[in-house]
Motif scaffolding. Structure first.
Motif, PDB file in Angstrom:
ATOM      1  N   SER A 123       0.850  -1.187   0.000  1.00 47.99           N
ATOM      2  CA  SER A 123       0.000   0.000   0.000  1.00 47.99           C
ATOM      3  C   SER A 123       0.887   1.237   0.000  1.00 47.99           C
ATOM      4  CB  SER A 123      -0.913   0.002   1.224  1.00 47.99           C
ATOM      5  OG  SER A 123      -0.144   0.143   2.410  1.00 47.99           O
ATOM      6  N   VAL A 124       0.324   2.364  -0.401  1.00 52.15           N
ATOM      7  CA  VAL A 124       1.116   3.596  -0.473  1.00 52.15           C
ATOM      8  C   VAL A 124       1.716   3.962   0.890  1.00 52.15           C
ATOM      9  CG1 VAL A 124       1.033   6.089  -0.932  1.00 52.15           C
ATOM     10  CG2 VAL A 124      -0.103   4.485  -2.484  1.00 52.15           C
ATOM     11  N   PRO A 125       0.944   3.944   1.990  1.00 52.52           N
ATOM     12  CA  PRO A 125       1.549   4.270   3.297  1.00 52.52           C
ATOM     13  C   PRO A 125       2.684   3.318   3.669  1.00 52.52           C
ATOM     14  CG  PRO A 125      -0.838   4.359   3.436  1.00 52.52           C
ATOM     15  CD  PRO A 125      -0.514   3.736   2.125  1.00 52.52           C
ATOM     16  N   ALA A 126       2.508   2.010   3.416  1.00 53.98           N
ATOM     17  CA  ALA A 126       3.547   1.045   3.766  1.00 53.98           C
ATOM     18  C   ALA A 126       4.787   1.257   2.908  1.00 53.98           C
ATOM     19  CB  ALA A 126       3.025  -0.380   3.597  1.00 53.98           C
ATOM     20  N   ARG A 127       4.592   1.493   1.617  1.00 56.28           N
ATOM     21  CA  ARG A 127       5.736   1.698   0.721  1.00 56.28           C
ATOM     22  C   ARG A 127       6.513   2.948   1.104  1.00 56.28           C
ATOM     23  NH1 ARG A 127       3.242   0.889  -3.612  1.00 56.28           N
ATOM     24  NH2 ARG A 127       2.719   3.028  -4.211  1.00 56.28           N
ATOM     25  N   GLU A 128       5.799   4.026   1.389  1.00 54.26           N
ATOM     26  CA  GLU A 128       6.468   5.276   1.760  1.00 54.26           C
ATOM     27  C   GLU A 128       7.210   5.115   3.089  1.00 54.26           C
ATOM     28  OE1 GLU A 128       3.425   8.233   1.746  1.00 54.26           O
ATOM     29  OE2 GLU A 128       3.519   8.521  -0.439  1.00 54.26           O
TER      30      GLU A 128
END
Length: 366
Positions: A343-348
């Motif tokens: 997910s975007v939050p996890a990747r960031e």
């Protein structure tokens, strides 16, 4: 009765230790219940694979504080009712089963205090007497290299208990002092020293059939035809350190608000699946200095294991220990494939961690 005296049935109590393959042993026993029954051993089908909650509810004076009971919302009344029902079913199993051995496996049984272990013996004796069955007992525990145990426990605490690495490290090093002597003395006092056996986890893993083969032979079951079930695979040190970085300090409960800490972001089940699959370093969450510190804490306990059971572990030595290589090729290859699936939050959050992590995070060369 001792482990070897008298007629009747033998109750084998496998009490851990944590981080010595107990989940795989339990899953294998559960999966092979029919085969075990044919060979004269009962692994109670009315209980889950891990009997820890049964043990705590039936024999501990602290059952209301047990993590599984808290998560299930069980109060004292519900715990007592469940325990009474399960003890009743165990009594019926004692009378109906025509084989010679009943096996209970609960790693949390090793956390019982001496009075609770005495209560375990008393209640099992009373249960057997109430159904007219004579019982003998065997108590089995596997030991593990103390530094490897702490490192593995830290990984599990971060993965499954919402604890930060620093908190888990200090907790386990502090609690390591006198562990094996304390467990042995409590169970030997209640069941007799002849009934209590400690075996080396590392040696068992090298035996034919590995740990599960060693366990089966130790409890008197031929391992042939038993289908192994391996569970609870650990995650990489790299992912463990990343997860630890996400936990907010002192935001949890239990152990001084150290467990079940809140995360800075919410990881989805898909995030966890992708992260947990990453290949990487394992068993390297303790620096050499912390390994030596752990050994200083457990030195007397190691002398006890050697004298009582002939189990020997080597003290950490700077000349013989090579820290696990982190962020090696396999991890980086897996990471490149996993990033798009996060997910975007996890990747960031992961990318930020990788760019800002301290050079000496986890195990650094001393």
């Amino acid at each position: 009765m001792s482990a070897t005296q008298g007629p009747g049935k033998t109750i084998v109590l496998h009490i851990g230790l944590h981080k010595t393959g107990t989940s795989s042993i339990q899953a294998t026993l559960k999966h092979n219940q029919a085969v075990l029954r044919e060979r004269g051993m009962l692994y109670p089908g009315f209980l889950p694979a891990n009997h820890s909650q049964f043990f705590i509810n039936a024999f501990s004076s602290r059952a209301e504080h047990y993590h599984a009971n808290r998560r299930q919302g069980l109060d004292a009344t519900a715990i007592a009712e469940r325990s009474a029902e399960q003890m009743d079913r165990l009594g019926r199993a004692l009378t109906r089963f025509r084989g010679s051995t009943i096996l209970l496996s609960a790693e949390d049984a090793s956390t019982l205090q001496a009075p609770e272990v005495e209560q375990t013996r008393s209640r099992l004796d009373a249960l057997a007497e109430s159904v007219g069955v004579q019982t003998n007992y065997r108590v089995l525990l596997y030991t593990r290299n103390p530094a490897a145990f702490v490192s593995s426990a830290m990984q599990e605490n971060v993965k499954g208990n919402g604890m930060r690495l620093d908190d888990s490290r200090e907790l386990h090093i502090r609690n390591a002092s006198g562990r094996y002597r304390r467990i042995h003395d409590a169970w030997a006092a209640a069941f007799g020293s002849d009934a209590v056996s400690f075996r080396c986890f590392e040696t068992a893993c090298g035996e034919p059939g590995g740990l599960i083969g060693d366990f089966l032979r130790t409890v008197g079951i031929p391992p042939e035809g038993i289908e192994h079930r391996l569970t609870n695979e650990g995650i990489s040190d790299e992912v463990t350190e990343f997860l630890s970085s996400l936990y907010l300090p002192e935001s949890g409960a239990g152990h001084g608000r150290l467990q079940d800490c809140k995360m800075r972001i919410e990881l989805t089940p898909e995030d966890r699946e992708a992260l947990f699959a990453l290949r990487g370093s394992k068993g390297g969450l303790l620096s050499l200095a912390d390994q030596i510190r752990t050994w200083d804490v457990v030195a007397d306990d190691m002398h006890f294991l050697q004298a009582q059971f002939g189990i020997t572990y080597d003290r950490p030595d700077a000349g013989r220990i090579t820290p696990g290589e982190k962020f090696a090729t396999g991890f980086l290859q897996d990471l490149a494939q996993a990033l798009p699936r996060l997910s975007v939050p996890a990747r960031e959050a992961l990318l930020h961690y990788l760019l800002t992590r301290p050079v000496d995070a986890g195990v650094a060369a001393e």
